[in-house]
Design a protein around this motif. Structure first.
Motif, PDB file in Angstrom:
ATOM      1  N   VAL A   2      20.777 -14.736  25.157  1.00 39.60           N
ATOM      2  CA  VAL A   2      21.759 -13.805  24.624  1.00 39.60           C
ATOM      3  C   VAL A   2      22.675 -13.392  25.770  1.00 39.60           C
ATOM      4  CG1 VAL A   2      22.160 -11.591  23.511  1.00 39.60           C
ATOM      5  CG2 VAL A   2      20.189 -12.983  22.846  1.00 39.60           C
ATOM      6  N   GLN A   3      23.967 -13.439  25.531  1.00 40.43           N
ATOM      7  CA  GLN A   3      24.939 -12.987  26.509  1.00 40.43           C
ATOM      8  C   GLN A   3      25.678 -11.773  25.956  1.00 40.43           C
ATOM      9  OE1 GLN A   3      25.916 -16.727  29.269  1.00 40.43           O
ATOM     10  NE2 GLN A   3      27.319 -16.509  27.550  1.00 40.43           N
ATOM     11  N   LEU A   4      25.874 -10.780  26.808  1.00 41.51           N
ATOM     12  CA  LEU A   4      26.461  -9.514  26.409  1.00 41.51           C
ATOM     13  C   LEU A   4      27.632  -9.178  27.320  1.00 41.51           C
ATOM     14  CD1 LEU A   4      23.110  -7.531  26.115  1.00 41.51           C
ATOM     15  CD2 LEU A   4      24.357  -8.611  24.235  1.00 41.51           C
ATOM     16  N   VAL A   5      28.706  -8.678  26.733  1.00 40.70           N
ATOM     17  CA  VAL A   5      29.880  -8.254  27.485  1.00 40.70           C
ATOM     18  C   VAL A   5      30.322  -6.897  26.974  1.00 40.70           C
ATOM     19  CG1 VAL A   5      32.249  -8.773  28.149  1.00 40.70           C
ATOM     20  CG2 VAL A   5      30.606 -10.631  27.880  1.00 40.70           C
ATOM     21  N   GLU A   6      30.337  -5.900  27.864  1.00 40.81           N
ATOM     22  CA  GLU A   6      30.791  -4.562  27.515  1.00 40.81           C
ATOM     23  C   GLU A   6      32.280  -4.413  27.821  1.00 40.81           C
ATOM     24  OE1 GLU A   6      26.648  -3.973  29.529  1.00 40.81           O
ATOM     25  OE2 GLU A   6      28.460  -5.165  29.877  1.00 40.81           O
ATOM     26  N   SER A   7      32.932  -3.543  27.067  1.00 44.97           N
ATOM     27  CA  SER A   7      34.322  -3.215  27.319  1.00 44.97           C
ATOM     28  C   SER A   7      34.616  -1.832  26.751  1.00 44.97           C
ATOM     29  CB  SER A   7      35.269  -4.253  26.709  1.00 44.97           C
ATOM     30  OG  SER A   7      35.126  -4.304  25.303  1.00 44.97           O
ATOM     31  N   GLY A   8      35.751  -1.270  27.134  1.00 45.71           N
ATOM     32  CA  GLY A   8      36.196   0.001  26.587  1.00 45.71           C
ATOM     33  C   GLY A   8      36.065   1.189  27.513  1.00 45.71           C
ATOM     34  N   GLY A   9      35.473   0.995  28.682  1.00 46.83           N
ATOM     35  CA  GLY A   9      35.333   2.091  29.618  1.00 46.83           C
ATOM     36  C   GLY A   9      36.667   2.471  30.243  1.00 46.83           C
ATOM     37  N   GLY A  10      36.691   3.623  30.900  1.00 45.65           N
ATOM     38  CA  GLY A  10      37.897   4.096  31.544  1.00 45.65           C
ATOM     39  C   GLY A  10      37.768   5.530  31.980  1.00 45.65           C
ATOM     40  N   LEU A  11      38.895   6.125  32.322  1.00 48.07           N
ATOM     41  CA  LEU A  11      38.952   7.518  32.766  1.00 48.07           C
ATOM     42  C   LEU A  11      39.499   8.369  31.633  1.00 48.07           C
ATOM     43  CD1 LEU A  11      40.225   8.683  36.247  1.00 48.07           C
ATOM     44  CD2 LEU A  11      40.483  10.061  34.190  1.00 48.07           C
ATOM     45  N   VAL A  12      38.803   9.456  31.322  1.00 41.80           N
ATOM     46  CA  VAL A  12      39.212  10.346  30.242  1.00 41.80           C
ATOM     47  C   VAL A  12      38.939  11.786  30.656  1.00 41.80           C
ATOM     48  CG1 VAL A  12      36.971  10.221  29.081  1.00 41.80           C
ATOM     49  CG2 VAL A  12      39.027  10.754  27.751  1.00 41.80           C
ATOM     50  N   GLN A  13      39.735  12.706  30.155  1.00 43.09           N
ATOM     51  CA  GLN A  13      39.524  14.122  30.438  1.00 43.09           C
ATOM     52  C   GLN A  13      38.408  14.685  29.571  1.00 43.09           C
ATOM     53  OE1 GLN A  13      43.319  16.076  29.921  1.00 43.09           O
ATOM     54  NE2 GLN A  13      43.965  15.585  32.008  1.00 43.09           N
ATOM     55  N   ALA A  14      37.781  15.740  30.067  1.00 39.77           N
ATOM     56  CA  ALA A  14      36.726  16.401  29.308  1.00 39.77           C
ATOM     57  C   ALA A  14      37.228  16.791  27.920  1.00 39.77           C
ATOM     58  CB  ALA A  14      36.225  17.631  30.054  1.00 39.77           C
ATOM     59  N   GLY A  15      36.377  16.558  26.931  1.00 35.96           N
ATOM     60  CA  GLY A  15      36.742  16.813  25.555  1.00 35.96           C
ATOM     61  C   GLY A  15      37.326  15.612  24.841  1.00 35.96           C
ATOM     62  N   GLY A  16      37.646  14.573  25.582  1.00 37.17           N
ATOM     63  CA  GLY A  16      38.228  13.381  25.004  1.00 37.17           C
ATOM     64  C   GLY A  16      37.191  12.428  24.452  1.00 37.17           C
ATOM     65  N   SER A  17      37.669  11.256  24.021  1.00 36.58           N
ATOM     66  CA  SER A  17      36.820  10.267  23.375  1.00 36.58           C
ATOM     67  C   SER A  17      37.077   8.878  23.933  1.00 36.58           C
ATOM     68  CB  SER A  17      37.070  10.243  21.865  1.00 36.58           C
ATOM     69  OG  SER A  17      36.775  11.489  21.259  1.00 36.58           O
ATOM     70  N   LEU A  18      36.056   8.044  23.872  1.00 38.36           N
ATOM     71  CA  LEU A  18      36.144   6.632  24.193  1.00 38.36           C
ATOM     72  C   LEU A  18      35.267   5.868  23.220  1.00 38.36           C
ATOM     73  CD1 LEU A  18      35.846   6.487  28.100  1.00 38.36           C
ATOM     74  CD2 LEU A  18      37.871   5.907  26.756  1.00 38.36           C
ATOM     75  N   SER A  21      32.509  -1.180  23.442  1.00 42.49           N
ATOM     76  CA  SER A  21      32.142  -2.335  22.635  1.00 42.49           C
ATOM     77  C   SER A  21      31.163  -3.206  23.387  1.00 42.49           C
ATOM     78  CB  SER A  21      33.378  -3.162  22.271  1.00 42.49           C
ATOM     79  OG  SER A  21      34.280  -2.415  21.485  1.00 42.49           O
ATOM     80  N   CYS A  22      30.232  -3.806  22.667  1.00 40.00           N
ATOM     81  CA  CYS A  22      29.279  -4.761  23.205  1.00 40.00           C
ATOM     82  C   CYS A  22      29.364  -6.021  22.363  1.00 40.00           C
ATOM     83  CB  CYS A  22      27.862  -4.187  23.183  1.00 40.00           C
ATOM     84  SG  CYS A  22      26.571  -5.354  23.674  1.00 40.00           S
ATOM     85  N   ALA A  23      29.898  -7.083  22.941  1.00 45.14           N
ATOM     86  CA  ALA A  23      30.021  -8.360  22.254  1.00 45.14           C
ATOM     87  C   ALA A  23      28.842  -9.241  22.629  1.00 45.14           C
ATOM     88  CB  ALA A  23      31.337  -9.033  22.614  1.00 45.14           C
ATOM     89  N   ALA A  24      28.064  -9.651  21.633  1.00 46.29           N
ATOM     90  CA  ALA A  24      26.863 -10.448  21.846  1.00 46.29           C
ATOM     91  C   ALA A  24      27.063 -11.859  21.313  1.00 46.29           C
ATOM     92  CB  ALA A  24      25.661  -9.805  21.164  1.00 46.29           C
ATOM     93  N   SER A  25      26.523 -12.833  22.032  1.00 45.72           N
ATOM     94  CA  SER A  25      26.576 -14.221  21.599  1.00 45.72           C
ATOM     95  C   SER A  25      25.249 -14.904  21.902  1.00 45.72           C
ATOM     96  CB  SER A  25      27.720 -14.972  22.280  1.00 45.72           C
ATOM     97  OG  SER A  25      27.552 -14.981  23.690  1.00 45.72           O
ATOM     98  N   GLY A  26      24.949 -15.959  21.138  1.00 45.43           N
ATOM     99  CA  GLY A  26      23.702 -16.672  21.303  1.00 45.43           C
ATOM    100  C   GLY A  26      22.587 -16.068  20.460  1.00 45.43           C
ATOM    101  N   HIS A  27      21.452 -16.761  20.415  1.00 46.33           N
ATOM    102  CA  HIS A  27      20.272 -16.315  19.678  1.00 46.33           C
ATOM    103  C   HIS A  27      20.624 -15.977  18.231  1.00 46.33           C
ATOM    104  CE1 HIS A  27      16.031 -15.329  20.044  1.00 46.33           C
ATOM    105  NE2 HIS A  27      16.227 -14.266  19.278  1.00 46.33           N
ATOM    106  N   THR A  28      21.299 -16.901  17.564  1.00 44.76           N
ATOM    107  CA  THR A  28      21.860 -16.644  16.242  1.00 44.76           C
ATOM    108  C   THR A  28      20.873 -16.789  15.099  1.00 44.76           C
ATOM    109  OG1 THR A  28      22.627 -18.940  16.102  1.00 44.76           O
ATOM    110  CG2 THR A  28      24.172 -17.317  16.977  1.00 44.76           C
TER     111      THR A  28
END
Length: 125
Positions: A2-18, A21-28
């Motif tokens: 199984v291969q996993l790739v995370e995305s969507g991180g960053g810098l945000v101010q307190a009270g904000g939202s993010l 995502s975790c994209a998984a492949s293999g082991h179908t």
């Protein structure tokens, strides 16, 4: 495998939202669980949330319960972590992990067989 790739991180101010995502492949041909963990420098890698594809069961750490939501896309092997009301205490590298059968406790790091590279989340005051 199984291969996993995370995305969507960053810098945000307190009270904000993010949304991570975790994209998984293999082991179908078999189902597997997905967990989110986070780690700050000098601290252990802590459980955040998990989802069991077979049972539709979710778990959350007390520190994020009510603020974070884990979900999966129906069309693809993608798992999301919606993070709301963020605070500086949420600052960490967030990792996605996959648990191949036989299943064990989803809140234990040792349960998971595969890990992504992580994505940085920084919350400023």
């Amino acid at each position: 495998q199984v291969q996993l790739v995370e995305s969507g991180g960053g810098l945000v101010q307190a009270g904000g939202s993010l949304r991570l995502s975790c994209a998984a492949s293999g082991h179908t041909f078999t189902d597997y669980g997905i967990g989110w963990f986070r780690q700050a420098p000098g601290k252990e890698r802590d459980f955040v949330a998990s989802i069991n594809y077979s049972g539709g069961t979710t778990n959350y750490a007390n520190s994020v319960n009510g603020r974070f939501t884990i979900s999966r896309a129906n069309a693809k092997n993608t798992v999301f972590l919606q993070m709301n009301s963020l605070t500086p205490e949420d600052t960490a590298v967030y990792y996605c992990a996959a648990d191949v059968p036989p299943y064990n406790s989803p809140i234990d790091r040792g349960t998971y067989d595969y890990w992504g590279q992580g994505t940085q989340v920084t919350v400023s005051p």
